[in-house]
Design a protein around this motif. Structure first.
Motif, PDB file in Angstrom:
ATOM      1  N   ILE A  70       0.933  -0.855  -0.220  1.00  0.00           N
ATOM      2  CA  ILE A  70       0.476   0.282   0.123  1.00  0.00           C
ATOM      3  C   ILE A  70       1.023   1.362  -0.119  1.00  0.00           C
ATOM      4  O   ILE A  70       1.851   1.255   0.618  1.00  0.00           O
ATOM      5  CB  ILE A  70      -0.903   0.024   1.190  1.00  0.00           C
ATOM      6  CG1 ILE A  70      -0.301  -0.421   2.398  1.00  0.00           C
ATOM      7  CG2 ILE A  70      -1.937  -1.120   1.221  1.00  0.00           C
ATOM      8  CD1 ILE A  70      -1.242   0.091   4.005  1.00  0.00           C
ATOM      9  N   GLY A  71       0.420   2.300  -0.121  1.00  0.00           N
ATOM     10  CA  GLY A  71       1.095   3.689  -0.410  1.00  0.00           C
ATOM     11  C   GLY A  71       2.510   3.391  -1.288  1.00  0.00           C
ATOM     12  O   GLY A  71       2.713   2.756  -2.465  1.00  0.00           O
ATOM     13  N   ALA A 114     -11.375  -3.793  -0.121  1.00  0.00           N
ATOM     14  CA  ALA A 114     -10.644  -3.215   0.380  1.00  0.00           C
ATOM     15  C   ALA A 114     -10.941  -4.180   2.169  1.00  0.00           C
ATOM     16  O   ALA A 114     -11.693  -4.846   2.870  1.00  0.00           O
ATOM     17  CB  ALA A 114     -11.584  -1.286   0.915  1.00  0.00           C
ATOM     18  N   GLY A 115      -9.796  -3.705   3.265  1.00  0.00           N
ATOM     19  CA  GLY A 115      -9.417  -4.870   3.962  1.00  0.00           C
ATOM     20  C   GLY A 115      -9.274  -3.032   5.380  1.00  0.00           C
ATOM     21  O   GLY A 115      -9.265  -2.200   4.727  1.00  0.00           O
ATOM     22  N   PRO A 116      -8.568  -3.766   6.414  1.00  0.00           N
ATOM     23  CA  PRO A 116      -8.921  -3.082   7.349  1.00  0.00           C
ATOM     24  C   PRO A 116      -7.403  -2.375   7.138  1.00  0.00           C
ATOM     25  O   PRO A 116      -6.339  -2.772   6.317  1.00  0.00           O
ATOM     26  CB  PRO A 116      -8.317  -3.640   9.386  1.00  0.00           C
ATOM     27  CG  PRO A 116      -9.251  -4.942   8.448  1.00  0.00           C
ATOM     28  CD  PRO A 116      -9.223  -5.185   6.793  1.00  0.00           C
ATOM     29  N   LEU A 117      -6.808  -0.823   7.864  1.00  0.00           N
ATOM     30  CA  LEU A 117      -5.904  -0.321   7.851  1.00  0.00           C
ATOM     31  C   LEU A 117      -5.294   0.070   6.761  1.00  0.00           C
ATOM     32  O   LEU A 117      -4.571   0.381   6.339  1.00  0.00           O
ATOM     33  CB  LEU A 117      -4.441  -1.006   8.824  1.00  0.00           C
ATOM     34  CG  LEU A 117      -4.871  -1.820  10.101  1.00  0.00           C
ATOM     35  CD1 LEU A 117      -3.928  -2.725  10.587  1.00  0.00           C
ATOM     36  CD2 LEU A 117      -5.113  -0.758  11.228  1.00  0.00           C
ATOM     37  N   GLY A 118      -6.070   0.028   5.418  1.00  0.00           N
ATOM     38  CA  GLY A 118      -5.857   0.539   4.092  1.00  0.00           C
ATOM     39  C   GLY A 118      -5.551  -0.367   3.643  1.00  0.00           C
ATOM     40  O   GLY A 118      -4.833  -0.260   2.153  1.00  0.00           O
ATOM     41  N   LEU A 119      -5.616  -1.781   3.761  1.00  0.00           N
ATOM     42  CA  LEU A 119      -4.865  -2.807   3.027  1.00  0.00           C
ATOM     43  C   LEU A 119      -5.865  -3.148   1.738  1.00  0.00           C
ATOM     44  O   LEU A 119      -7.742  -3.118   2.779  1.00  0.00           O
ATOM     45  CB  LEU A 119      -4.688  -4.338   4.237  1.00  0.00           C
ATOM     46  CG  LEU A 119      -3.149  -3.929   5.377  1.00  0.00           C
ATOM     47  CD1 LEU A 119      -3.390  -4.887   5.639  1.00  0.00           C
ATOM     48  CD2 LEU A 119      -2.617  -3.363   4.496  1.00  0.00           C
ATOM     49  N   ARG A 120      -5.224  -4.214   1.059  1.00  0.00           N
ATOM     50  CA  ARG A 120      -6.096  -4.996  -0.075  1.00  0.00           C
ATOM     51  C   ARG A 120      -5.920  -6.036   0.727  1.00  0.00           C
ATOM     52  O   ARG A 120      -5.263  -7.093   0.903  1.00  0.00           O
ATOM     53  CB  ARG A 120      -5.514  -5.366  -1.115  1.00  0.00           C
ATOM     54  CG  ARG A 120      -5.946  -2.638  -1.526  1.00  0.00           C
ATOM     55  CD  ARG A 120      -5.502  -3.113  -2.829  1.00  0.00           C
ATOM     56  NE  ARG A 120      -4.525  -2.842  -3.080  1.00  0.00           N
ATOM     57  CZ  ARG A 120      -3.753  -3.088  -4.130  1.00  0.00           C
ATOM     58  NH1 ARG A 120      -4.394  -2.864  -5.362  1.00  0.00           N
ATOM     59  NH2 ARG A 120      -2.601  -3.101  -3.582  1.00  0.00           N
TER      60      ARG A 120
END
Length: 207
Positions: free
Chosen positions: A65-66, A110-116
């Motif tokens: 991510i990012g 989409a998952g928690p903490l901005g994760l996929r």
């Protein structure tokens, strides 16, 4: 009494140092031009494929991510090479990571903490025990194998579930392999760092 107070002071100092390092490293990553991030992701791919080829079938990995190093293309390349790729599923409360198979970029949500996360069936926290290689996210690592993560502790809880001798490799940008990082007793060391230019660098084990 004095020893206990001193331990707490050292712990706070170590936590403060980690927090400051995280801020600096994350700022440096955000400052990387998009073309540099893309080039790093492409350069990491052959190094990781070579590492996986010498390990075994199942690879536990992650979708970056990012500004994190890596890419979905790397995961697709692992699958094309015949590997089963498992991705982490973050639990509702801090604890062990669950795992699910990665079957392609169209099968993640989409998952928690901005994760996929994969949308398929959850395989349970014990699935990491069948991994022949684990690719671990991190902001930095040092020569001893100390890894600096984002501070959630999910991987430090989960990595002890790997089989003895399983390679644990952190993917980094150039400049993020350093001489020394602050470490806590619960920090699980990694065995290698993979960098875009330098490739796979074996790291010492602090235990």
């Amino acid at each position: 009494m004095t020893g206990g107070s001193g331990d707490k002071t050292h712990s706070r100092t170590r936590d403060d140092r980690k927090a400051e390092l995280r801020r600096r490293l994350m700022a440096a990553r955000r400052a990387l031009p998009p073309e540099t991030r893309t080039a790093h992701a492409e350069a990491l791919r052959p190094h990781v494929l070579a590492l996986a080829a010498g390990a075994g079938e199942t690879v536990c990995a992650y979708l970056p991510i990012g500004s994190e190093p890596g890419s979905a293309a790397l995961l697709d390349a692992l699958r094309a090479a015949g590997h089963e790729v498992l991705l982490p599923v973050v639990p509702p409360a801090p604890g062990l990571l669950d795992w699910a198979r990665y079957t392609g970029p169209e099968d993640v949500g989409a998952g928690p903490l901005g994760l996929r996360e994969p949308l398929g069936p959850r395989l349970g926290v014990g699935a990491i025990g069948r991994a022949a290689l684990v690719l671990v996210p991190g902001l930095a690592a040092d020569r001893r194998g100390v890894r600096l993560g984002r501070g959630g502790g999910y991987y430090d809880r989960t990595l002890p579930g790997t089989r003895p001798g399983t390679p644990l490799a952190v993917l980094l940008h150039e400049g993020e392999l350093v001489d020394a990082l602050p470490a806590d007793t619960y920090d699980v060391p990694v065995t290698a760092a993979v960098l875009p230019v330098r490739g796979t660098v074996p790291l010492g084990n602090i235990h």
